[in-house]
Structures are given as structure tokens and as C-alpha cells.
Design an enzyme around this catalytic site. Structure first.
Site, PDB file in Angstrom:
ATOM      1  CB  SER A  60      -0.943   0.011   1.209  1.00 52.90           C
ATOM      2  OG  SER A  60      -2.071  -0.789   0.956  1.00 52.90           O
ATOM      3  CE  LYS A  63      -4.569   2.111  -0.501  1.00 54.30           C
ATOM      4  NZ  LYS A  63      -3.948   0.879   0.002  1.00 54.30           N
ATOM      5  CB  SER A 120      -4.192   1.864   4.059  1.00 52.57           C
ATOM      6  OG  SER A 120      -3.447   1.394   2.959  1.00 52.57           O
ATOM      7  CE  LYS A 231      -1.434   4.085   2.652  1.00 53.03           C
ATOM      8  NZ  LYS A 231      -1.249   3.022   3.684  1.00 53.03           N
TER       9      LYS A 231
END
Length: 387
Positions: A60, A63, A120, A231
Site C-alpha cells: 500500500s 498509495k 489505507s 504511508k
């Protein structure tokens, strides 16, 4: 005599220990994570790397690019934070981490941004991709184009959220640092969202309304001083990944770890790398407003025009340099000739340290310099004759 010797020996031992600790604090960390990088945001200087160009799956952390393109779309006026976006059946079908959006559910761009950054949410990421580009596939093309523009040489995206386990979806620690830096440098307001620990959103569907709590997946927010993003990512395929950012004493760093063996190692070593980076860095900011004399521009009646330095200067040192030795000077373009517009570059404000140039800022006109015509010179002559 023996007591004096013992005291002297103890003193030497103490000094040696302190010196040893100083050296060890400055030594590069030895981490278990296979791929890592530390970057300073204002300059893009890479302070540490470990196998940073090997392509691996980022989970993730993907992202970061999705978030960057959302902010870019907002800046271009393609979307607004207050715009309402409808969730498609395809977006709802996303697995992995999600915020459980329903088909037809409407949320604002800002709410969806929070869902992506804080929790997320894969469903939220695809919803925004479709809102901006029509389809996730078209948005991914935009992601890859941006990666190429930023010089991310070891990156290729297949989806917008990192859910796929395709070998064609990959990036590197250096490239993650590059896209994280672009996001933080251009849109520092992202930390207003990535620093949120928990926040409620409201689902409104045909079945009624319900409250859902977004919980941040970045544990460093609570354990590392100055951390306010960015993140996380983890899958069985990618293992444990993180792009963390922290700000201390005006210095912002990014710490990237990819394919860490477990979540504890991920956070501990990202923090260790941040601390190492901060121990290396000192930042010089020129807080003085340069006092510049007017400059001559040929072909004008006025003759001299005000100038100013465009922007603010900063300099990153990783070697403990003495900033009191920084010197400043001006360089101007030769034979400046009208017409010139306000904001045109006419020279440079130069910074040197120990005789070495460390940077320069453009000197620009603070007012326009219009070219004088025959009537201007005639009027000037008449005024002088009348005096």
C-alpha cells in the site's frame, strides 16, 4: 601516587567511552530490512541507502503516488475537496484494507482522501482513481507517466492501491523516497491528514447511516518525536513496508523501508534511520532580507530600478560545517537593456562557504523597466530646460 594514577586512568577511560559513543552514534545503522533509504525533503539529498535500487513490491505504499496525483488534480482544478464522488461496484469489490464503501455511496473528495491516507482504504483509492481518470486503468497510466517524469527508474504500477501481487507492480526504496519527497515538498498539507490518529466518517446508504472509525496504520505517530506521516503497506507477498516522515528543528526527513520481515522491525528500523538522518543534518536558512541597491537599466528615462531576491535560501549540511563562515555576494547580468518586466531575472545572490559556492538565488526586478521613446527624451529635455 597510585591514587593519582587511578584517577587519571578513570578520566581517560571516561573520555574514551564518550568518544566511542559519539562515533557509534554517527556510524551507519545496521538494519535487518533488505531495502531502505533516507532522504531530506527540501533538497532531495539521499542521506542513507541500502540496496535502494532493487525493484520490489511496495504493497500500500503504492498509495503515495495515488495521493500525489489526487493533490495534483486538486491543484489543477480538476476536482475540489468539497466535490462529491460516487462509489462504483468495482471500487466496492476491492479486498484488503478498506473502509467498506457501498455501491452508490457518496463521499466528498476530502473524506476519501482521509480514508486513503489514514486507513489505507483500497476501495477509497479506486473510487478516487475513477473520479479523476474515469477508470483505474487510465489512472494507473497517469501514475506511470508521473513516475517517469520524476525519474523513478525502477518503478512500474499495475494498480492504484498495491493490492495486486503481480510481479509487474514494483518500485524501489529510492523511488519511494522520490515520490514521497514530491508529495511532501509540493503539498505539505498532506501531513494535516497523515497525522490524524483516529477519525470518524459516516456511511450514508440505502440501508441508512452508520459511523465508521478510521484508524491510522502508522504506529510511529505515537512513538517517534516529530513523525506526522506518511504511508504503511503490507501483504504476504510484499512483506512489511513503510514510508515515514518526521520534522525536527526545521528539517524534514523521509525514511523508507521495504520488505521488512515483520511489523515490529518495520517501525523500529524506520525510526532508527530517521534518528540517523537527523544526527547527520544541520540546515542553514537565510532569515535576513537582502538590502540591494538599485541597478541601472539602459534605454530608460528612470535609469535605475529596484530589485529583490526571489525566494528563500536554505542549505543542508551533513558534515557539521560552520554556518557563520557563509558569505553572500551579488552578480548582475551585463548590459541590462529595456524593456524588462517586473520579475525578470537580472542577476544572482550567491552564497559561499569556505570559498566554495553552496547555492544562489535569482535577483529579479521589483518593477518594470519600460523602453524610452523619442517623446520621452524630448519631454525630459524640456523639463531640464525649464529648470
Amino acid at each position: 601516587m597510585r591514587n593519582q594514577f587511578l584517577r587519571m586512568f578513570s578520566f581517560i577511560l571516561l573520555v574514551s567511552c564518550c568518544f566511542s559513543r559519539t562515533l557509534s552514534a554517527a556510524a551507519e545503522p545496521e538494519i535487518e530490512t533488505p531495502h531502505a533509504a533516507v532522504m531530506e525533503v527540501s533538497t532531495g539529498t539521499l542521506l542513507y541507502e541500502k540496496d535502494a535500487d532493487t525493484s520490489v513490491h511496495p504493497a500500500s505504499v503504492t498509495k503515495v503516488m495515488t495521493i500525489l496525483l489526487i493533490f495534483e488534480a486538486i491543484e489543477k482544478g480538476e476536482i475540489r475537496l468539497t466535490d462529491e464522488v460516487t462509489t462504483s461496484a468495482y471500487a466496492k469489490s476491492m479486498g484488503g484494507s478498506q473502509v467498506f464503501l457501498e455501491t452508490g455511496e457518496v463521499q466528498t473528495v476530502e473524506t476519501l482522501l482521509k480514508c486513503i491516507i489514514i486507513a489505507s482504504g483500497n476501495d477509497a483509492a479506486v473510487t478516487m482513481a475513477e473520479a479523476i481518470s474515469g477508470t483505474e486503468e487510465a489512472f494507473v497510466e497517469r501514475m506511470n507517466a508521473k513516475a517517469a517524469e520524476l525519474g523513478m527508474e525502477n518503478t512500474h504500477f499495475v494498480d492504484c492501491c498495491g493490492l495486486t501481487e503481480s510481479a509487474d507492480h514494483y518500485t524501489s526504496a529510492r523511488d519511494v523516497a522520490i515520490m514521497s519527497r514530491e508529495l511532501l515538498y509540493r503539498y505539505p498539507e498532506v501531513t494535516e491528514y497523515s497525522d490524524i490518529w483516529m477519525e470518524d466518517i459516516t456511511h450514508v446508504t440505502a440501508q441508512g447511516s452508520s459511523v465508521f472509525t478510521l484508524s491510522n496504520t502508522n504506529k510511529l505517530l505515537r512513538s517517534y518525536d516529530g513523525c506526522d506521516g506518511l504511508k504503511t503497506g503490507s501483504t504476504s507477498y510484499a512483506k512489511y513496508c513503510l514510508s515515514a516522515t518526521a520534522r525536527r528543528d526545521g528539517i524534514r526527513l523521509i525514511s523508507v523501508v521495504l520488505t521488512a520481515p515483520d511489523t515490529k522491525t518495520r517501525f523500529a528500523e524506520a525510526a532508527e534511520l530517521l534518528s540517523y538522518g537527523f544526527s547527520m543534518c544541520s540546515m542553514y536558512y537565510d532569515e535576513e532580507t537582502p538590502q540591494l541597491s538599485k541597478i541601472a537599466v539602459k534605454g530608460t528615462i528612470q535609469g535605475e530600478f529596484a530589485v529583490t531576491v526571489d525566494g528563500e535560501f536554505s542549505y543542508l549540511s551533513t558534515t557539521g560545517e560552520d554556518f557563520s563562515l557563509i558569505e553572500k555576494s551579488t552578480e548582475y547580468n551585463d548590459n541590462l537593456q529595456a524593456p524588462l518586466e517586473k520579475g525578470d531575472t537580472v542577476g544572482a545572490y550567491v552564497y559561499t562557504l569556505d570559498g566554495k559556492e553552496i547555492g544562489r538565488m535569482p535577483i529579479v526586478l521589483a518593477e518594470s523597466a519600460e523602453k524610452a521613446g523619442y517623446s520621452d527624451y524630448l519631454s525630459l529635455a524640456w523639463k531640464k530646460w525649464m529648470i
